[in-house]
Design a protein around this motif. Sequence first.
Motif, PDB file in Angstrom:
ATOM      1  N   GLN A  71      -8.947  44.415 -16.434  1.00  0.00           N
ATOM      2  CA  GLN A  71      -7.945  45.232 -17.114  1.00  0.00           C
ATOM      3  C   GLN A  71      -6.984  44.416 -17.982  1.00  0.00           C
ATOM      4  O   GLN A  71      -6.653  44.828 -19.091  1.00  0.00           O
ATOM      5  CB  GLN A  71      -7.152  46.060 -16.094  1.00  0.00           C
ATOM      6  N   ASN A  72      -6.529  43.260 -17.496  1.00  0.00           N
ATOM      7  CA  ASN A  72      -5.599  42.457 -18.297  1.00  0.00           C
ATOM      8  C   ASN A  72      -6.266  41.917 -19.557  1.00  0.00           C
ATOM      9  O   ASN A  72      -5.676  41.942 -20.640  1.00  0.00           O
ATOM     10  CB  ASN A  72      -5.014  41.307 -17.471  1.00  0.00           C
ATOM     11  N   ALA A  75      -6.719  44.771 -21.985  1.00  0.00           N
ATOM     12  CA  ALA A  75      -5.424  45.145 -22.566  1.00  0.00           C
ATOM     13  C   ALA A  75      -5.014  44.162 -23.662  1.00  0.00           C
ATOM     14  O   ALA A  75      -4.504  44.570 -24.715  1.00  0.00           O
ATOM     15  CB  ALA A  75      -4.353  45.213 -21.477  1.00  0.00           C
ATOM     16  N   GLU A  95     -15.304  47.530 -10.469  1.00  0.00           N
ATOM     17  CA  GLU A  95     -14.336  48.003 -11.459  1.00  0.00           C
ATOM     18  C   GLU A  95     -14.622  47.500 -12.873  1.00  0.00           C
ATOM     19  O   GLU A  95     -14.392  48.223 -13.852  1.00  0.00           O
ATOM     20  CB  GLU A  95     -12.893  47.656 -11.051  1.00  0.00           C
ATOM     21  N   GLN A  96     -15.154  46.280 -12.989  1.00  0.00           N
ATOM     22  CA  GLN A  96     -15.451  45.794 -14.340  1.00  0.00           C
ATOM     23  C   GLN A  96     -16.649  46.521 -14.935  1.00  0.00           C
ATOM     24  O   GLN A  96     -16.660  46.813 -16.132  1.00  0.00           O
ATOM     25  CB  GLN A  96     -15.658  44.284 -14.342  1.00  0.00           C
ATOM     26  N   THR A  99     -15.302  49.855 -16.169  1.00  0.00           N
ATOM     27  CA  THR A  99     -14.557  49.701 -17.419  1.00  0.00           C
ATOM     28  C   THR A  99     -15.515  49.479 -18.578  1.00  0.00           C
ATOM     29  O   THR A  99     -15.361  50.079 -19.655  1.00  0.00           O
ATOM     30  CB  THR A  99     -13.559  48.529 -17.317  1.00  0.00           C
ATOM     31  N   TRP A 139      -7.576  52.997 -26.983  1.00  0.00           N
ATOM     32  CA  TRP A 139      -7.332  52.431 -25.650  1.00  0.00           C
ATOM     33  C   TRP A 139      -5.860  52.093 -25.476  1.00  0.00           C
ATOM     34  O   TRP A 139      -5.269  52.306 -24.440  1.00  0.00           O
ATOM     35  CB  TRP A 139      -8.174  51.167 -25.486  1.00  0.00           C
ATOM     36  N   SER A 140      -5.286  51.525 -26.526  1.00  0.00           N
ATOM     37  CA  SER A 140      -3.902  51.058 -26.488  1.00  0.00           C
ATOM     38  C   SER A 140      -3.269  51.370 -27.841  1.00  0.00           C
ATOM     39  O   SER A 140      -3.495  50.660 -28.809  1.00  0.00           O
ATOM     40  CB  SER A 140      -3.868  49.552 -26.224  1.00  0.00           C
TER      41      SER A 140
END
Length: 159
Positions: A71-72, A75, A95-96, A99, A139-140
């Motif tokens: 996640q980092n 981001a 989790e990866q 994602t 996403w951001s």
Amino acid sequence: AAADDAAAAGGGRVVVLSGRGGTGLTRAQVEAAEAATPGWRWELLGPPGEWSADPWEALVRADVVVTHAGQNAIAEVAAAGRPAIVIPQERPFGEQQATAQVLRAAGLAVVRDGWPAPAAWPVLLAAARRLGGERWTRWSAGDGGARAAALLDRLADAS
């Protein structure tokens, strides 16, 4: 000007961003990818290379970022708006991989399930460059600070 010439000729700067969560990536794999991509300069941030406490400057200068799907890292790449190749690392809860599936489905990054063979890198870098980094706003959006402040204002007003 030299960077522009390299980019026009199909080259540029690749930043490989890894984290402290563990990686199977080896320096030999990165060197083989670099050897297979004349005109591209590769920079390795994190294991098995040198740790960078603040990779921001390298990310914003990159023509393509190769990263895991933590996640980092995602981001940071999204905030920098850079074309990316995402290779999820094995984690206990997957989790990866989850994602990476979302990134692939949304068309935000080139996603591969494992480190590609050297001969695949020219095509992958070209695909990431064509994809670009503009879609990362999905996403951001870059307004996280303003949204957080507005939420805190609403919570303060409610109490």
